[in-house]
Design a protein around this motif. Structure first.
Motif, PDB file in Angstrom:
ATOM      1  N   PRO A 116      14.092   5.776 -20.933  1.00  0.00           N
ATOM      2  CA  PRO A 116      13.948   6.714 -19.752  1.00  0.00           C
ATOM      3  C   PRO A 116      12.781   6.334 -19.406  1.00  0.00           C
ATOM      4  CG  PRO A 116      14.558   8.337 -21.906  1.00  0.00           C
ATOM      5  CD  PRO A 116      14.826   6.343 -22.374  1.00  0.00           C
ATOM      6  N   TYR A 117      12.283   7.398 -18.550  1.00  0.00           N
ATOM      7  CA  TYR A 117      11.111   6.681 -17.288  1.00  0.00           C
ATOM      8  C   TYR A 117      10.908   8.269 -16.858  1.00  0.00           C
ATOM      9  CZ  TYR A 117       7.325   5.290 -13.869  1.00  0.00           C
ATOM     10  OH  TYR A 117       6.063   5.499 -13.253  1.00  0.00           O
ATOM     11  N   ARG A 118       9.632   8.327 -18.028  1.00  0.00           N
ATOM     12  CA  ARG A 118       8.899   9.694 -18.298  1.00  0.00           C
ATOM     13  C   ARG A 118       6.825   9.097 -18.237  1.00  0.00           C
ATOM     14  NH1 ARG A 118      11.377  10.194 -23.072  1.00  0.00           N
ATOM     15  NH2 ARG A 118      13.242  11.463 -22.913  1.00  0.00           N
ATOM     16  N   PHE A 119       5.890  10.022 -17.515  1.00  0.00           N
ATOM     17  CA  PHE A 119       4.496   9.819 -17.095  1.00  0.00           C
ATOM     18  C   PHE A 119       3.984  10.616 -16.605  1.00  0.00           C
ATOM     19  CE2 PHE A 119       6.958   9.983 -12.793  1.00  0.00           C
ATOM     20  CZ  PHE A 119       5.987  10.759 -12.037  1.00  0.00           C
ATOM     21  N   ALA A 120       2.717  10.269 -16.445  1.00  0.00           N
ATOM     22  CA  ALA A 120       1.576  11.302 -16.570  1.00  0.00           C
ATOM     23  C   ALA A 120       0.933  11.196 -15.668  1.00  0.00           C
ATOM     24  CB  ALA A 120       0.775  11.059 -17.956  1.00  0.00           C
ATOM     25  N   GLY A 121       0.904  10.919 -13.984  1.00  0.00           N
ATOM     26  CA  GLY A 121       0.463  10.893 -13.071  1.00  0.00           C
ATOM     27  C   GLY A 121      -0.867  11.480 -12.083  1.00  0.00           C
ATOM     28  N   ALA A 122      -1.180  11.085 -11.235  1.00  0.00           N
ATOM     29  CA  ALA A 122      -2.227  11.384 -10.445  1.00  0.00           C
ATOM     30  C   ALA A 122      -1.953  10.676  -9.074  1.00  0.00           C
ATOM     31  CB  ALA A 122      -4.103  10.864 -10.994  1.00  0.00           C
ATOM     32  N   ASN A 123      -2.775  11.853  -8.137  1.00  0.00           N
ATOM     33  CA  ASN A 123      -2.550  11.316  -6.269  1.00  0.00           C
ATOM     34  C   ASN A 123      -3.637  10.653  -6.633  1.00  0.00           C
ATOM     35  OD1 ASN A 123      -0.459  13.215  -5.131  1.00  0.00           O
ATOM     36  ND2 ASN A 123      -1.156  14.005  -6.919  1.00  0.00           N
ATOM     37  N   LEU A 124      -3.795   9.721  -5.972  1.00  0.00           N
ATOM     38  CA  LEU A 124      -4.786   9.080  -5.372  1.00  0.00           C
ATOM     39  C   LEU A 124      -4.945   8.286  -3.287  1.00  0.00           C
ATOM     40  CD1 LEU A 124      -7.592   7.802  -6.617  1.00  0.00           C
ATOM     41  CD2 LEU A 124      -5.938   5.428  -6.633  1.00  0.00           C
ATOM     42  N   TRP A 125      -4.546   9.162  -3.143  1.00  0.00           N
ATOM     43  CA  TRP A 125      -4.248   9.553  -1.357  1.00  0.00           C
ATOM     44  C   TRP A 125      -5.068   8.378  -0.973  1.00  0.00           C
ATOM     45  CZ3 TRP A 125      -7.584   9.519   2.154  1.00  0.00           C
ATOM     46  CH2 TRP A 125      -9.302   9.992   1.955  1.00  0.00           C
ATOM     47  N   TYR A 126      -6.393   8.098  -1.312  1.00  0.00           N
ATOM     48  CA  TYR A 126      -7.538   6.756  -0.910  1.00  0.00           C
ATOM     49  C   TYR A 126      -7.123   5.266  -1.156  1.00  0.00           C
ATOM     50  CZ  TYR A 126     -10.249   8.338  -4.496  1.00  0.00           C
ATOM     51  OH  TYR A 126     -10.341   8.630  -6.249  1.00  0.00           O
ATOM     52  N   GLY A 127      -6.752   5.638  -2.121  1.00  0.00           N
ATOM     53  CA  GLY A 127      -6.539   4.246  -2.665  1.00  0.00           C
ATOM     54  C   GLY A 127      -6.219   2.950  -1.481  1.00  0.00           C
ATOM     55  N   ALA A 128      -5.429   2.684  -0.320  1.00  0.00           N
ATOM     56  CA  ALA A 128      -6.096   2.033   0.393  1.00  0.00           C
ATOM     57  C   ALA A 128      -6.773   1.846   1.102  1.00  0.00           C
ATOM     58  CB  ALA A 128      -4.435   2.037   1.389  1.00  0.00           C
ATOM     59  N   TRP A 129      -7.814   3.363   1.483  1.00  0.00           N
ATOM     60  CA  TRP A 129      -9.103   2.535   1.792  1.00  0.00           C
ATOM     61  C   TRP A 129     -10.128   1.784   1.035  1.00  0.00           C
ATOM     62  CZ3 TRP A 129      -5.195   6.249   3.377  1.00  0.00           C
ATOM     63  CH2 TRP A 129      -5.939   6.420   4.421  1.00  0.00           C
ATOM     64  N   LEU A 130      -9.757   2.228  -0.103  1.00  0.00           N
ATOM     65  CA  LEU A 130     -10.623   1.749  -1.075  1.00  0.00           C
ATOM     66  C   LEU A 130     -10.314  -0.244  -1.634  1.00  0.00           C
ATOM     67  CD1 LEU A 130     -10.738   3.710  -4.199  1.00  0.00           C
ATOM     68  CD2 LEU A 130     -12.689   3.351  -2.278  1.00  0.00           C
ATOM     69  N   GLY A 131      -9.370  -0.326  -1.082  1.00  0.00           N
ATOM     70  CA  GLY A 131      -8.971  -1.324  -0.938  1.00  0.00           C
ATOM     71  C   GLY A 131      -9.077  -2.245   0.155  1.00  0.00           C
ATOM     72  N   ALA A 132      -9.584  -1.577   0.948  1.00  0.00           N
ATOM     73  CA  ALA A 132      -8.982  -2.988   2.092  1.00  0.00           C
ATOM     74  C   ALA A 132     -10.837  -3.606   2.702  1.00  0.00           C
ATOM     75  CB  ALA A 132      -9.939  -1.595   3.571  1.00  0.00           C
ATOM     76  N   PRO A 133     -10.384  -4.524   2.832  1.00  0.00           N
ATOM     77  CA  PRO A 133     -11.297  -5.954   3.324  1.00  0.00           C
ATOM     78  C   PRO A 133     -12.401  -5.695   4.293  1.00  0.00           C
ATOM     79  CG  PRO A 133      -9.444  -6.773   4.032  1.00  0.00           C
ATOM     80  CD  PRO A 133      -9.051  -5.649   4.036  1.00  0.00           C
ATOM     81  N   ALA A 134     -13.327  -4.094   4.557  1.00  0.00           N
ATOM     82  CA  ALA A 134     -13.643  -3.889   5.828  1.00  0.00           C
ATOM     83  C   ALA A 134     -14.989  -2.875   4.865  1.00  0.00           C
ATOM     84  CB  ALA A 134     -12.672  -3.008   6.073  1.00  0.00           C
ATOM     85  N   ASP A 135     -15.581  -2.231   6.159  1.00  0.00           N
ATOM     86  CA  ASP A 135     -16.935  -2.541   5.851  1.00  0.00           C
ATOM     87  C   ASP A 135     -16.927  -0.194   5.082  1.00  0.00           C
ATOM     88  OD1 ASP A 135     -16.573  -0.481   7.815  1.00  0.00           O
ATOM     89  OD2 ASP A 135     -18.141  -0.125   8.413  1.00  0.00           O
TER      90      ASP A 135
END
Length: 441
Positions: free
Chosen positions: A44-63
């Protein structure tokens, strides 16, 4: 008119991907559905999760990126016991005042490679921490562009932004919901969708469709058939056909991953149980989603929260219970993938009082855990949303173009309104306690 079957066949015609059947034996590490429950490697896969909509923005190689902050945020979440993140994998340039900038698609067919690389980095970093991602690929709301941006691009107007006093609610949802039947707008969306699902991660070298870090593709954030009863009823068949067609296309391109709607549930379906059932009944939709927003829905008055909390919480309990019953009726898992409550006195700052918010989290967590223990369909929860070390950059707490200190509260609302900061000790304790209880099942 709705997108024709010919349009979808043409959209799916990618020789490199083909129309492979779903694997008889899921690859190791892929989340699947077995006997109406989420499963991972036979358990069984059960989880406690979160929303992190901006994750890709933090990971971007940009200013505007900050990969070191991304790593710190993922480490904080992992330490809390959070193992599942719902993240934004798309975004379109919007003329709305309160909208994300920059974004994935600056104009039709013009994609920001640094943000796509940011999504690659996010998935790679999540994989290192054994986390799963739900990636939503469109948005009903204009804070990330979404359906109104596509309509604006193809001239299906007149465009107006959510909250425009000249277009009072529910004019906005009636406008945004025109997207489902607009073939030109959908052609732009499907072009991006095909490219995203067919992408090869530039960090790991692994095709997205082979990446077990992705738990599911999500059709959109909170898709609705409309806002008014008259338009919604007329548009309902078009909306349901869009759900069927888009989920079928995703399964054609990527048969190994789960697909879900991103629906709020009853509140996103004009309060119609039949609408919720129809949207989640297709074989190409793997599980049911529900969101719980008592302040936004007028169940708990943000201006008088203490006096209205009790009655509002009772309505939330009933709402969750009804969606558990819907999932059970469909024989599919349920994820409560958004829920939130404002801080006392509608404060935004870290350290402001969260007693009501903490109580609300305990309520949602308690309902989910109770159903998990009873062998019900509930598989997990994703609170909205993780602010971490992000902070509002302006005295009025509103997002402005150029801001880099992203938080979980999107630009359409004050930065800190619903999100959880890294210094919110009591709320963090509630999350950690629930995560430990889920892990112990």
């Amino acid at each position: 008119m709705r997108l024709s079957r010919r349009d979808l066949i043409l959209a799916a015609a990618l020789p490199a991907l083909g129309a492979a059947a779903r694997p008889a034996v899921p690859p190791k590490g892929f989340v699947t559905v077995q006997r109406g429950k989420l499963a991972l490697d036979g358990k069984p896969y059960r989880f406690a999760g979160a929303n992190l909509w901006y994750g890709a923005w933090l990971g971007a190689p940009a200013d505007f990126g900050d990969v070191e902050r991304l790593r710190r945020e993922l480490d904080r979440l992992k330490a809390l016991g959070v193992t599942n993140l719902r993240v934004l994998g798309a975004g379109e340039r919007s003329p709305a005042k309160a909208a994300v900038s920059p974004t994935f698609q600056e104009e039709p067919g013009v994609y920001r490679q640094d943000l796509l690389k940011g999504l690659d980095v996010l998935l790679a970093e999540m994989a290192r921490r054994d986390m799963k991602a739900v990636v939503y690929v469109n948005n009903f709301w204009d804070w990330s562009g979404g359906m109104p941006a596509y309509l604006n691009w193809v001239g299906s107007g007149p465009w107006f932004q959510q909250g425009d006093p000249n277009h009072p609610w529910p004019e906005y949802p009636d406008y945004a919901a025109r997207f489902y039947g607009d073939a030109k707008a959908n052609a732009l969306f499907l072009r991006y969708l095909r490219g995203l699902i067919g992408r090869v991660n530039t960090v790991t070298g692994e095709p997205y469709r082979d990446d077990p870090t992705i738990m599911a593709w999500q059709l959109a954030n909170e898709p609705r058939p409309g806002g008014t009863a008259v338009f919604g009823a007329r548009n309902m068949p078009v909306f349901q056909q869009w759900v069927r067609d888009t989920s079928k296309l995703i399964k054609t391109l990527d048969p190994g991953h789960l697909v879900c709607t991103g629906s709020e549930g009853l509140k996103g379906c004009l309060e119609s149980e039949a609408c919720v059932l129809d949207a989640h009944r297709p074989d190409t939709i793997d599980y049911v989603t529900a969101h719980v927003w008592p302040n936004n829905w007028g169940w708990i008055d943000p201006k008088n929260q203490p006096a209205t909390y009790e009655a509002g919480e009772a309505r939330c309990r009933d709402y969750v219970t009804r969606h558990i019953a819907i999932a059970r009726q469909l024989g599919k898992p349920l994820v409560i993938e958004e829920f939130g409550l404002i801080r006392e006195a509608r404060a935004f700052a870290p350290g402001s009082a969260t007693a009501d918010k903490d109580r609300f989290y305990r309520t949602i967590y308690g309902l989910a855990l109770e159903d998990m223990k009873a062998g019900g369909p509930t598989a997990g929860t994703n609170f909205w949303a993780w602010n971490g070390e992000g902070r509002a950059q302006h005295p009025d707490a509103w997002f402005a173009a150029g801001d880099k200190s992203f938080v979980g509260d999107p630009p359409q609302e004050e930065q800190g309104l619903y999100g959880v900061f890294d210094t919110d000790a009591s709320t963090l304790a509630v999350i950690a306690e629930h995560a430990a209880a889920v892990k112990a099942l």
